[in-house]
Every structure is written in C-alpha cells, then in structure tokens.
Write a protein that holds these residues in place. Sequence first.
Motif, PDB file in Angstrom:
ATOM      1  N   TYR A 506       0.824  -1.210   0.000  1.00 49.23           N
ATOM      2  CA  TYR A 506       0.000   0.000   0.000  1.00 49.23           C
ATOM      3  C   TYR A 506       0.861   1.264   0.000  1.00 49.23           C
ATOM      4  CZ  TYR A 506      -4.114  -2.896   0.722  1.00 49.23           C
ATOM      5  OH  TYR A 506      -5.125  -3.812   0.558  1.00 49.23           O
ATOM      6  N   ARG A 507       2.061   1.176   0.567  1.00 51.11           N
ATOM      7  CA  ARG A 507       2.987   2.325   0.520  1.00 51.11           C
ATOM      8  C   ARG A 507       3.395   2.614  -0.920  1.00 51.11           C
ATOM      9  NH1 ARG A 507       8.377   2.999  -0.168  1.00 51.11           N
ATOM     10  NH2 ARG A 507       8.559   0.752  -0.415  1.00 51.11           N
ATOM     11  N   GLU A 508       3.757   1.567  -1.657  1.00 49.49           N
ATOM     12  CA  GLU A 508       4.170   1.749  -3.053  1.00 49.49           C
ATOM     13  C   GLU A 508       3.020   2.290  -3.903  1.00 49.49           C
ATOM     14  OE1 GLU A 508       7.489  -1.688  -3.808  1.00 49.49           O
ATOM     15  OE2 GLU A 508       5.451  -2.367  -3.360  1.00 49.49           O
ATOM     16  N   ILE A 509       1.820   1.785  -3.659  1.00 54.26           N
ATOM     17  CA  ILE A 509       0.647   2.253  -4.411  1.00 54.26           C
ATOM     18  C   ILE A 509       0.404   3.732  -4.136  1.00 54.26           C
ATOM     19  CG2 ILE A 509      -1.868   2.028  -4.625  1.00 54.26           C
ATOM     20  CD1 ILE A 509      -1.452  -1.014  -4.121  1.00 54.26           C
ATOM     21  N   ASP A 510       0.497   4.138  -2.867  1.00 59.52           N
ATOM     22  CA  ASP A 510       0.335   5.550  -2.507  1.00 59.52           C
ATOM     23  C   ASP A 510       1.339   6.429  -3.251  1.00 59.52           C
ATOM     24  OD1 ASP A 510      -1.779   5.290  -0.833  1.00 59.52           O
ATOM     25  OD2 ASP A 510      -0.701   5.661   1.020  1.00 59.52           O
ATOM     26  N   ILE A 511       2.596   6.010  -3.229  1.00 54.16           N
ATOM     27  CA  ILE A 511       3.662   6.798  -3.858  1.00 54.16           C
ATOM     28  C   ILE A 511       3.449   6.911  -5.360  1.00 54.16           C
ATOM     29  CG2 ILE A 511       6.134   6.772  -4.419  1.00 54.16           C
ATOM     30  CD1 ILE A 511       6.590   5.609  -1.573  1.00 54.16           C
ATOM     31  N   MET A 512       3.065   5.815  -6.000  1.00 56.19           N
ATOM     32  CA  MET A 512       2.900   5.827  -7.457  1.00 56.19           C
ATOM     33  C   MET A 512       1.742   6.718  -7.880  1.00 56.19           C
ATOM     34  SD  MET A 512       3.841   1.839  -8.203  1.00 56.19           S
ATOM     35  CE  MET A 512       4.169   1.881  -9.946  1.00 56.19           C
ATOM     36  N   LYS A 516       1.981  10.426  -9.978  1.00 57.09           N
ATOM     37  CA  LYS A 516       1.179  10.499 -11.211  1.00 57.09           C
ATOM     38  C   LYS A 516       1.779   9.663 -12.343  1.00 57.09           C
ATOM     39  CE  LYS A 516      -0.540  15.090 -10.009  1.00 57.09           C
ATOM     40  NZ  LYS A 516      -0.680  16.510 -10.393  1.00 57.09           N
ATOM     41  N   ILE A 517       2.222   8.465 -12.011  1.00 61.96           N
ATOM     42  CA  ILE A 517       2.794   7.563 -13.009  1.00 61.96           C
ATOM     43  C   ILE A 517       1.677   7.033 -13.906  1.00 61.96           C
ATOM     44  CG2 ILE A 517       3.970   5.341 -13.310  1.00 61.96           C
ATOM     45  CD1 ILE A 517       5.394   5.955 -10.630  1.00 61.96           C
ATOM     46  N   PRO A 518       1.839   7.128 -15.241  1.00 61.53           N
ATOM     47  CA  PRO A 518       0.795   6.636 -16.155  1.00 61.53           C
ATOM     48  C   PRO A 518       0.496   5.158 -15.922  1.00 61.53           C
ATOM     49  CG  PRO A 518       2.440   7.924 -17.346  1.00 61.53           C
ATOM     50  CD  PRO A 518       2.975   7.716 -15.959  1.00 61.53           C
ATOM     51  N   ALA A 519      -0.740   4.759 -16.147  1.00 64.13           N
ATOM     52  CA  ALA A 519      -1.189   3.397 -15.846  1.00 64.13           C
ATOM     53  C   ALA A 519      -0.337   2.334 -16.526  1.00 64.13           C
ATOM     54  CB  ALA A 519      -2.653   3.244 -16.257  1.00 64.13           C
ATOM     55  N   ARG A 520       0.054   2.574 -17.770  1.00 60.05           N
ATOM     56  CA  ARG A 520       0.788   1.554 -18.518  1.00 60.05           C
ATOM     57  C   ARG A 520       2.259   1.463 -18.109  1.00 60.05           C
ATOM     58  NH1 ARG A 520      -2.477   4.269 -21.552  1.00 60.05           N
ATOM     59  NH2 ARG A 520      -0.893   5.571 -22.538  1.00 60.05           N
ATOM     60  N   GLU A 521       2.703   2.380 -17.217  1.00 56.75           N
ATOM     61  CA  GLU A 521       4.093   2.373 -16.765  1.00 56.75           C
ATOM     62  C   GLU A 521       4.271   1.729 -15.394  1.00 56.75           C
ATOM     63  OE1 GLU A 521       6.633   3.556 -18.674  1.00 56.75           O
ATOM     64  OE2 GLU A 521       5.107   3.875 -20.226  1.00 56.75           O
ATOM     65  N   TRP A 522       3.169   1.392 -14.727  1.00 58.44           N
ATOM     66  CA  TRP A 522       3.264   0.885 -13.355  1.00 58.44           C
ATOM     67  C   TRP A 522       4.067  -0.408 -13.257  1.00 58.44           C
ATOM     68  CZ3 TRP A 522      -0.241   1.657  -8.749  1.00 58.44           C
ATOM     69  CH2 TRP A 522      -0.666   2.991  -8.666  1.00 58.44           C
ATOM     70  N   LYS A 523       3.863  -1.289 -14.209  1.00 57.88           N
ATOM     71  CA  LYS A 523       4.460  -2.622 -14.122  1.00 57.88           C
ATOM     72  C   LYS A 523       5.990  -2.569 -14.079  1.00 57.88           C
ATOM     73  CE  LYS A 523       3.479  -7.213 -15.963  1.00 57.88           C
ATOM     74  NZ  LYS A 523       2.702  -7.967 -16.973  1.00 57.88           N
ATOM     75  N   LYS A 524       6.592  -1.595 -14.787  1.00 58.22           N
ATOM     76  CA  LYS A 524       8.053  -1.530 -14.853  1.00 58.22           C
ATOM     77  C   LYS A 524       8.656  -0.441 -13.960  1.00 58.22           C
ATOM     78  CE  LYS A 524       7.560   1.054 -19.192  1.00 58.22           C
ATOM     79  NZ  LYS A 524       7.799   1.012 -20.640  1.00 58.22           N
ATOM     80  N   THR A 525       7.848   0.213 -13.145  1.00 60.39           N
ATOM     81  CA  THR A 525       8.338   1.258 -12.252  1.00 60.39           C
ATOM     82  C   THR A 525       8.825   0.643 -10.942  1.00 60.39           C
ATOM     83  OG1 THR A 525       6.820   2.901 -13.169  1.00 60.39           O
ATOM     84  CG2 THR A 525       7.731   3.367 -10.998  1.00 60.39           C
ATOM     85  N   GLU A 526      10.005   1.070 -10.483  1.00 61.88           N
ATOM     86  CA  GLU A 526      10.557   0.581  -9.228  1.00 61.88           C
ATOM     87  C   GLU A 526      10.464   1.674  -8.167  1.00 61.88           C
ATOM     88  OE1 GLU A 526      14.439  -1.080  -9.554  1.00 61.88           O
ATOM     89  OE2 GLU A 526      13.890  -2.451 -11.185  1.00 61.88           O
ATOM     90  N   ILE A 527      10.070   1.287  -6.963  1.00 60.29           N
ATOM     91  CA  ILE A 527       9.963   2.214  -5.833  1.00 60.29           C
ATOM     92  C   ILE A 527      10.931   1.742  -4.749  1.00 60.29           C
ATOM     93  CG2 ILE A 527       8.458   3.201  -4.062  1.00 60.29           C
ATOM     94  CD1 ILE A 527       7.689   4.092  -6.851  1.00 60.29           C
ATOM     95  N   ASP A 528      11.832   2.637  -4.329  1.00 63.23           N
ATOM     96  CA  ASP A 528      12.806   2.287  -3.293  1.00 63.23           C
ATOM     97  C   ASP A 528      12.104   2.044  -1.964  1.00 63.23           C
ATOM     98  OD1 ASP A 528      14.906   3.116  -1.044  1.00 63.23           O
ATOM     99  OD2 ASP A 528      16.022   2.523  -2.836  1.00 63.23           O
ATOM    100  N   VAL A 529      12.585   1.059  -1.224  1.00 64.68           N
ATOM    101  CA  VAL A 529      11.947   0.695   0.039  1.00 64.68           C
ATOM    102  C   VAL A 529      12.050   1.808   1.083  1.00 64.68           C
ATOM    103  CG1 VAL A 529      13.964  -0.379   1.135  1.00 64.68           C
ATOM    104  CG2 VAL A 529      11.660  -1.262   1.621  1.00 64.68           C
ATOM    105  N   ASN A 530      12.980   2.759   0.908  1.00 65.00           N
ATOM    106  CA  ASN A 530      13.146   3.864   1.854  1.00 65.00           C
ATOM    107  C   ASN A 530      12.284   5.081   1.512  1.00 65.00           C
ATOM    108  OD1 ASN A 530      15.372   2.883   3.678  1.00 65.00           O
ATOM    109  ND2 ASN A 530      16.408   2.690   1.699  1.00 65.00           N
ATOM    110  N   ASP A 531      11.669   5.086   0.321  1.00 63.32           N
ATOM    111  CA  ASP A 531      10.886   6.254  -0.109  1.00 63.32           C
ATOM    112  C   ASP A 531       9.589   6.372   0.684  1.00 63.32           C
ATOM    113  OD1 ASP A 531      12.828   6.754  -1.929  1.00 63.32           O
ATOM    114  OD2 ASP A 531      11.690   6.118  -3.691  1.00 63.32           O
ATOM    115  N   ASP A 532       9.274   7.615   1.057  1.00 60.36           N
ATOM    116  CA  ASP A 532       8.009   7.884   1.738  1.00 60.36           C
ATOM    117  C   ASP A 532       7.105   8.814   0.945  1.00 60.36           C
ATOM    118  OD1 ASP A 532       8.376   6.282   3.979  1.00 60.36           O
ATOM    119  OD2 ASP A 532       9.532   7.815   5.019  1.00 60.36           O
ATOM    120  N   GLU A 533       7.580   9.280  -0.211  1.00 59.53           N
ATOM    121  CA  GLU A 533       6.759  10.175  -1.044  1.00 59.53           C
ATOM    122  C   GLU A 533       7.231  10.114  -2.481  1.00 59.53           C
ATOM    123  OE1 GLU A 533       7.178  14.064   0.538  1.00 59.53           O
ATOM    124  OE2 GLU A 533       9.319  14.185   0.116  1.00 59.53           O
TER     125      GLU A 533
END
Length: 533
Positions: A506-512, A516-533
């Motif tokens: 749910y943290r990654e979903i909030d950040i994405m 404002k990441i486009p829907a078709r880009e979600w699958k290949k987007t990486e979110i660092d485990v330390n990111d909070d925003e």
Amino acid sequence: MAATNNQDLESKIATEVGHADVYDEKAAISDFKADAIEAENAEHNMTVLQAVRAYPMASFWAFVMSCTIIMESYDVFLMGNFVALPAFRNKFGVPYPGHKDYIIETKWQQALQVSGQLGALIGVFLAGPLTSRIGYRWATLTGLMLLNIFIFSMYYAESLPVMFVSQLLEGVPWGIFIANAPAYCSEIVPIQLRAPCTQMLQMFWAIGSIIVNGVAYNYNSLDSDIAYKVPIALQWMFPTPLMVLIFLAPESPWWLTRKGRFEDAAKAVERLGRKSAVNSTETVSMMRRVIDMEKSVKKPNHLELFKGTDLRRTLIVCGVYAAQNLTGNLIANQAVYFFQQAGVDNELAFALGLITSALQMVFVMLSWILTTYYGRRDIYLWGSFANFVLLIALGIAGSTGTNNAASLAQASLGLIVSVLFTLGPAPASWVIIGETSAIRLRPLTTGMGRATYYIVEIPCIFLASYMLNPTGGNLGGKCGYVWGGTAFICLAVAWWGLPEMKDRSYREIDIMFKRKIPAREWKKTEIDVNDDE
C-alpha cells in the motif's frame, strides 16, 4: 560572575537535554521506519503458500466476511428467477395475448429488479461514515440485524408494491455488506493473498446464484405460493450464523491503527497470523508508516474523494464498478429469463440457469490462479476483449432468425458470456477495488464505487428488461449488440487508465499515485523501500 557562570551552565545543560530529546525522537523514528521496512520486505518475500501458512486465520475471516455477499447475490438472482417462475407470474402477473401463462408487466419487472439496488444505494452511502466511526465488524453486524427484520416484510407481501418496498428495505444492509467486504478482506491479508481473498466475493456471488437457481429449478413446476415463499424464507439461513461469526472476528488492524489503537492493532495481527511467523510490532509499524504518509488534520469526507490524487483513485474504483453492468453481466442476472426469450423451453431454461451458476463458481476459483500469478490489468483487459467478441457473436446469432439452431446458439453464447465474465473481468474487479483506494479513505471510496455501480445498474436493468420482455423491445439475443458496444467503450477506458498493482504494498501504491505515473508504466516502475513520497 558566579551568577553568569551558573546561567551558562544551566543553558548548556538545557541545550544538551534538548539535543538528547531530539536525538531520542530521531532514533525512535528511525527504529519505527526500520521495523516498517522489515515487515514490508517480509511480505514481498513471501510466496503464496508461505503467506497462507503465516496468516491462516486471515484467510478464514476473509472467507467469513465474503459470505455476506451471498445475501445480495441470492436476492438479485431471486428476482430474476421470479419473473420466470410460473407460480409467481400467475400470482402477480397479467394475461398476455398469444401466451398461455401470465407474465409480469415490464414496468413491474423493472421495478422489482431495481428496488433492492435503490436500497443498496442508500446503504453504501451510510456504510462509509458508519464504518469509519465504529469499524467493519460493528457496521456489518448492524446490517445483519436489519436484514433479519426486513425479510419478514418480503415473506408476507401479497402485492407487487409491498414486494417493491420490502426489496428496497433489504437493499440497505446489502449496501453496507458490499461496501465493507472488499475493503476488510484486502486489509487483513498480506500482499500475496489480496487477490484470492478479495476474489472470494465473486465466488460467493456465484454461490448465492447456485442456491437460488437450485431452489427455483426444484419449485418451478409447482403452481402454488410455496414455489416462491420457500425461496424467500431461505434468506433467513444466512444472517444469524454470520452475526455470531462476525462478532467473534478481529477488527481490521488497519482501521485500529488509523484510530491510534496500536496495541489493539497488534493483537488483531496476532489473531490473523501465527505468532511464530508474524512480528506484530513490525507489521503495525508498516501500517503506521503508510497512515502517516496519508495523514490529514481533516476527518475523512466524501469531498476528498474528488480532490488531488484521490480523484484518480476514485475514478478507477467507480469505473471498474460501473463496467460490471456495461459488459453483459445483466444477462447472467436474468439468465433463466434470457434463455426463455431465446426460445428455450421452461424446464431447460431453469436447468441452464443452474449450470451457469455452477460453472461461474468453478471459473472464479480458476481466476485466483490467473490474477495471483499474472496480475490484474492483463486478465481484466483480455477478459473484457473476449467478452466483447462473444457479445457481438450473440447479437449475430439473434439476427439469424427464430429456428431451433438460432435459439440454441443464443442460449449457448448467453451461457458462455455469463461464465467467462467470472473468469476475468468480474473477479479481477474486486481485487482492483480493494487495492486502489487510500487506506484513510477506503470505506468512503469503496462505498462511492459501489454507489456508482447501482447508479449505472438501475437504468441498465430497465434497459435489459425492456430489450428482453415480449411487451418491450423483444430483442432476444440481439441485445448482444448493445452490450457489445458498451463493453468496447469500457475496454478502451481500462486500457488507458487501469494500472497494474500486483505485488505492490500500500505504501508503493500511494507513492505511485502521488507521482502520477501513467497506468501503462506501473508494471516496470521501481519504488525504493526507503521512499516515503
């Protein structure tokens, strides 16, 4: 001079104490975040089987909460069967030239099928504020108590207006159940179990229809009040046993954490998982981290759903809910009546209705595998595309004439459309609905989404009834052209705007959403485990 030195010393001590407080606070925040990261990594690294072993009771309580959906499903399909049930038609219907039996007038057929949805529309708007205030358990228990009472009015109804009001009253608790169930199920299980546990909702929808179709098939040859009184009375099977179970169920730890009840949240986590496999302190820290990211001084309200990044989330939930009514699903809700209008005899129509419901349950269970391992977006899109093709084929079959082959083709395609819908778009929808909304606004978002479902469904019911009824459009299988057109629009919108949330915390979903990441880009987007925003 001495006084000055004392003041300097006191100032120095105060400064050091202040620095110590700041240091302790920073250390606490650092430990808090470290625990949250540990819990999130643990969930990411679990396999599906490991998640089941670690959280066996979470799966059980999700199963229990999903059972509440049986009651709406049961009654929705009940009314769909009643308009085809000879005893019901003879009691409440009117003679129609060229037909040996009575029929329910189009206006009453539409009214009866829309009455429960009108009540549920009220219920979903009550569910959000009620659940935010008293929690999922007590809100659901309130709905179950009300349902037990309202069934009486339907059982003793002797006219269609009373039947209409009874259905409307029963719809209010349905709205509470349907708003709460997907949110509760998605909150009490780890990442790997969100798909199968929320998809149980679609399975119980199918179970409700199996019970109704089995009862209707058994009683369709009787020409007495028993033929429809017994199916109505069977509604009492569900509320009281579920009240006992849900009273014993744990509250959602996410809801408890939102309320600042961290010890109670930790106890709830321990009830959901095995103590040897779950660190409740770390899990609650993970929840606190996400909730702190969403923190606001305002109390959650419906206006927030249409502001900032929450607007996009609301539109996805509402769009997925609306699409369930625009892609031929109403053929399944009126399956027996559809088969009759396609030219199938009465006995076979009820048998096909029962077969459709049984196959739907099997296909929902197959969908657990698809959405768990292949994701939500792809399954939803490919399933919607297959549905569109089949609906157009149904329209073509309905245009070829009224011979026996055309009737069987329409009945077969109607059955396939109803069944395949439960393999892709329908079960995937429940997962998307549970994952998309922000934790803070979840009860309100799921309620608003379901309200959209009813707002779209009500005119669609009128349209579906008009298209099939001999006193209306009398289109039969040609209704496939209409539903095929709306299905194509839903498919195009989903391709453009539906993101892939498989394996996302749910943290990654909030950040994405915030980025404002486009829907078709979600699958290949990486979110660092330390990111909070």
